[in-house]
Every structure is written in C-alpha cells, then in structure tokens.
Design an enzyme around this catalytic site. Structure first.
Site, PDB file in Angstrom:
ATOM      1  CG  HIS A  21      -0.563  -0.159   2.753  1.00 31.07           C
ATOM      2  ND1 HIS A  21       0.433   0.801   3.141  1.00 31.07           N
ATOM      3  CD2 HIS A  21      -0.315  -1.253   3.375  1.00 31.07           C
ATOM      4  CE1 HIS A  21       0.807   0.301   4.278  1.00 31.07           C
ATOM      5  NE2 HIS A  21       0.423  -0.849   4.537  1.00 31.07           N
ATOM      6  CG  HIS A  24       4.424  -1.577   1.858  1.00 31.28           C
ATOM      7  ND1 HIS A  24       3.129  -2.015   1.720  1.00 31.28           N
ATOM      8  CD2 HIS A  24       4.922  -2.027   3.297  1.00 31.28           C
ATOM      9  CE1 HIS A  24       2.763  -2.810   2.910  1.00 31.28           C
ATOM     10  NE2 HIS A  24       3.670  -2.841   3.663  1.00 31.28           N
ATOM     11  CB  CYS A 128      -1.261  -9.931  18.904  1.00 30.93           C
ATOM     12  SG  CYS A 128      -2.284  -9.483  17.388  1.00 30.93           S
ATOM     13  CB  CYS A 131       1.778  -8.095  16.838  1.00 28.76           C
ATOM     14  SG  CYS A 131       0.278  -6.752  16.848  1.00 28.76           S
ATOM     15  CB  CYS A 145      -3.651  -6.687  19.595  1.00 28.85           C
ATOM     16  SG  CYS A 145      -2.586  -5.897  18.451  1.00 28.85           S
ATOM     17  CG  HIS A 148      -3.573  -6.860  14.534  1.00 32.46           C
ATOM     18  ND1 HIS A 148      -2.426  -6.686  15.083  1.00 32.46           N
ATOM     19  CD2 HIS A 148      -3.345  -6.944  13.126  1.00 32.46           C
ATOM     20  CE1 HIS A 148      -1.328  -6.931  14.110  1.00 32.46           C
ATOM     21  NE2 HIS A 148      -2.147  -7.104  12.810  1.00 32.46           N
ATOM     22  CE  LYS A 305      -1.004   0.431  11.471  1.00 28.08           C
ATOM     23  NZ  LYS A 305      -0.629  -0.504  12.191  1.00 28.08           N
ATOM     24  CE  LYS A 308      -4.571  -7.978   4.512  1.00 33.12           C
ATOM     25  NZ  LYS A 308      -4.166  -9.194   3.969  1.00 33.12           N
TER      26      LYS A 308
HETATM   27 ZN   LIG Z   1      -1.660  -7.335  16.932  1.00 33.48          ZN
END
Ligand SMILES: [Zn+2]
Length: 507
Positions: A21, A24, A128, A131, A145, A148, A305, A308
């Site tokens: 994305h 990057h 997680c 992560c 988390c 996430h 942020k 996805k």
């Molecule tokens: Zn996470």
C-alpha cells in the site's frame, strides 16, 4: 569503485501477506532519495530492501487463501518487487528471507551471540498472532491488541530468550552520544524512556509446532525456530552475504578505514525493535552497528491508520496511474510529513499536483525553455550573475536532505520555483524583447537557475529531471553534485532542445 566512499542504506522488509500500500511506497521513496543523493555525491552506495517471508502471518494468510505457503509467498514477494520497479526505486539488491544466504546469515548471527546472553525459559503470555508479539496486560486496549483490535491468545511454551537488559546502559550511551543517531529526536527520546522503564529480555525463538515448521531453524536445537526479530532484522547483513564474511559485507557494512555510514529507514511501529533489540543483538554478537536510523510516521487516510481490516487501503498504483511515478514520489515526500503521521486524500493530492507540478516545476520549465526558443534561438546566452541566491539554496538543500527532512527539501524547491516565477513577472522579458531591448541576460539567469532546480530534483523525480537535463543538453554521466552547484556552469552557446509538457493537467 574501489576508492569511493561506501554508503549503506536499507528499508525495512515488509511481510508478504498482503498487497503493498502507499505506506510501503513512502518508505521506499524516502530511502531511494537518500540513496540517489549519495550516489550523486560520488559515493559507492548499497541500497537494499526485501521481504520478510518467515513470519507465521504469511503461513496463516497462505492457508486462508488455500495456497501452498511457498507459492503464496512467491506471488506476494513479486508484487513488492514490481512496486519497487514501478516507483523507480534504485535498489542494488532485494533480499527474501527464505533465501539460502539469509538462512545461513541468520544462523551465523545466532551462533555469534554471546552464550551468556541466551537462556531457555518457560513462557506463558498473551500473544497477538497478527503482531507476533507477546503483550503485557497493561499494553492491551479493552483486552485487545492495539494494532489489530483482536483479543490475544494465551500461549505457553519454552523458548530461548535474549538478555537485552544487559545492554541497556550501552545502548543508552550510544543514543546519547549519537554514535547511533536516531532521527527524529522524539524517537530517540522514546527509546531512552523505554530504557528508563527497564528493558525486558525478549524471546528469540518459538517452537517448531507454533511456527508450523516455517522459518530459520535455531542452530543445534531442532525443536526451535528463530523468532521474527533475530531472523528478520538480520536481513540487513545477510543481504551482504554476512554468512561468508564476503567482501561486500566488509565494504558496505564494516566500512573499515572511513567514517561509517550505515543507515536504516523504518516506520515508527517497529522502532523499538530496531533501536533496542537489533542493537542489543549486534552488540552481543560483536558485529558493527548501524550509524543512523531514520524513523518515519504513518500515512493515515482520513485520520485512520491504513489497514486491510479498515478497508481503507490505497494501492500505490492508483496514484501512479493518476499522477505518474514522479508526481507520486514528489507528493508523498512533499505533502506528507517526513517524521510524523501525515494524512492522504486524493483531493489534497490533486491540489498539490496542480499547484506544485503542473503550475510549478512543469510550467516554469516550459516558460523558460520557450523564452530561450523565442529570444535566443535555443542557444544559451553569455554567462550572467546569480540573482536567486542559489548558494544558500544548496546549503539548505544539503542540510535538509542529510537530516531526512524531505518535506523541507521540497518546500525550498517550491519556493525557489515561486521566486523564479516572480522574477519573470517582474522582468517581463516579452516586453523587453518587443521594445528591442537585450534579454540575453535574463534568459541566461533563467536557464542557469533551471539547471540548479533540475539538479535538486534529480534524486526526487529522477525521470523528469533527466528529461529536463536532456532539454538543457547536459550529459548525465558527468554529474557529480558538489562540482555542479556553483553558479555559471551552464555554458554559453549550448544548443537547447524544445520544451515538452512534463506534468499534464488532470482531466
Ligand atoms: Zn496485533
């Protein structure tokens, strides 16, 4: 290349469990500008990126997609390699952590770790999977988390641990003395405050079962696979054939006999691992350290942020198709903060493109070359003095680029463009020409300042800048920045080429 000063720069290596994305892209472009700039200074640069392919995340994503892990990873690694090419990123190498040279290098690094620094411990924690990190209770948000927004799993197993705590004072000293220079300052302070709170030892392996047998085996222990940090972080040296103690590794990483320049580029989310873990590991293994770490913020979309799970991913290709590669590079560097988070929207990008490229650099180039065509028959007039303060411009340019302040670099370029535009409006060469007055002086000043602007743009928008150089009839292979930033180097009688539209208006 033997006697040239060596220079090393890396990007962090992304997981290959999803499409690249624009976040990057930002990091690739930032590191690329630094690599290109240092090549222009005449240094022998090694610029490396790659993909982190040993993560459990990749295995899970492959399973979810119903694909073989290897097949899945190849497919996504290729997408990153394609993006690198499509963004005109001048990499010298691309390391995939499933490569043999990486396995061998990571295992060598493990073997070099001080034996007193590794111990086995039963561990139970909140893990997680997204992560691949164990969280402390107080780090979770509503039991989830923070990255996430998912509840971590309770995982218990026996792992190897690394005694990071042992290196706390040493790392603190490195940061304070700037022997390890962290840019920007607030990221350094963040690392120092982690140290103040007390560094915890961290796990450097996981069981073969939890890793699904995927990853770099721990030397001399078949039950364990290397955990992401020792494995992934070592890519920075395994790409140089660290395992073989190659000449490449000696030249670009060790850099004996010169003031070392070894730079990592990374996002704020992984700064802890680069500033603390990686440095601790290298100290333990007695491997030379990086000299600088540049840490950028995240691109947000309407303040969120990119993720996805939020469904707000913007593919870099959407930008490339709409604006072109160079404009995409220019926008991400100029409009997004180099250090803090920056927000993206197509609306803002459209505005920025039109203001600074169509009406800015693009229009100015065409104005100047058209005047040369009309008033001096496409020939460079006799040399005239500088009225734009290019000497100060270059001082700022170098200072800003060397401190990774890309946004300021571009701001200064844009304001030079505005100054030159103002000069044209004030001088009104078309009126002078009509009145039969000499416009040679003005045309020289404009052509020469265009040469300066183009040089400044070379690392940023290389393909457009090269196009302008062709129009100015300047040979590419003679370029070495320090020798080219004096005023008056555009030779009179040089035959210029017709101007072309560099940045078309948006439809
Ligand atoms: Zn996470």
């Amino acid at each position: 290349m033997k006697n040239m000063k060596k220079f090393y720069i890396s990007t962090s290596i992304p997981y290959v469990n999803g499409e690249p994305h624009i976040g990057h892209s930002l990091e690739f472009i930032q590191a690329d500008v630094v690599a290109r700039y240092n090549r222009l200074l005449g240094k022998d640069v090694f610029f490396v990126s790659g993909t982190d392919e040993n993560s459990l995340k990749n295995v899970q994503s492959a399973n979810k997609a119903g694909q073989e892990v290897k097949e899945y990873i190849d497919e996504y690694a290729q997408k990153f390699q394609d993006l690198v090419k499509d963004l005109d990123i001048s990499l010298d190498d691309f390391i995939r952590t499933t490569e043999d040279r990486h396995f061998k290098g990571a295992q060598k690094l493990w073997s070099l770790l001080d034996k007193d620094d590794i111990y086995k411990k039963k561990y139970k924690g909140l893990y997680c999977v997204g992560c691949e990190v164990f969280y402390n209770e107080d780090e979770l948000e509503d039991g989830c988390c923070p990255e996430h927004k998912k509840e971590p799993e309770i995982v218990e197993e026996e792992n190897y641990f690394f005694k990071l705590s042992k290196y706390a004072d040493q790392i603190k000293e490195l940061l304070n003395s700037k022997e390890l220079n962290i840019i920007p300052e607030n990221r350094k302070n963040e690392a120092l405050s982690f140290i103040e709170k007390g560094l915890e030892d961290f796990s450097i392996s996981r069981s073969v079962e939890r890793a699904h047998g995927w990853g770099v085996p721990v030397p001399e222990d078949e039950s364990q696979i290397m955990y992401v940090w020792v494995d992934a972080l070592s890519n920075y040296i395994t790409a140089l054939d660290f395992a073989e103690d190659s000449q490449k590794y000696q030249d670009y990483w060790v850099q004996a006999g010169q003031e070392r320049e070894v730079i990592h580029t990374l996002g704020k989310g992984i700064s802890r691992f680069h500033v603390l873990y990686w440095i601790g590991l290298l100290l333990s293994a007695k491997v030379p350290l990086p000299t600088q770490e540049f840490i950028h913020g995240y691109i947000t979309i309407n303040g969120e942020k990119i993720s996805k799970s939020f469904g707000n991913v913007i593919a870099p290709y959407e930008l490339i198709e709409r604006y072109g590669v160079d404009a995409t590079r220019f926008y991400l560097l100029g409009a997004i903060s180099s250090f803090q988070d920056g927000d993206f929207s197509f609306e803002k990008c459209d505005e920025y493109y039109t203001a600074n490229l169509v009406n800015g650099v693009g229009n100015l180039t065409s104005r100047i070359l058209t005047m040369a065509e009309k008033y001096t028959k496409n020939l460079v007039p006799p040399v005239e003095h500088d009225v734009f303060g290019t000497e100060d411009f270059w001082v700022e340019y170098k200072k800003d680029l060397e401190s990774f302040d890309f946004q300021r670099v571009i701001k200064n370029i844009n304001s030079l463009v505005a100054r030159v535009d103002g000069f044209i409006s004030e001088q009104k060469p078309w009126e002078k020409a009509k009145a039969g007055e000499d416009v040679n002086k003005v045309v020289y000043q404009l052509l020469e300042v265009l040469r300066h602007l183009t040089l400044a743009l070379l690392p940023i928008i290389p393909s457009t800048a090269n196009q302008i150089l062709v129009q100015l009839n300047i040979e590419k292979n003679t370029l070495k920045l320090n020798e080219l930033t004096s005023w008056g180097l555009l030779k009179s009688h040089t035959q210029l080429k017709k101007s072309k539209i560099l940045f078309p208006r948006l439809i």
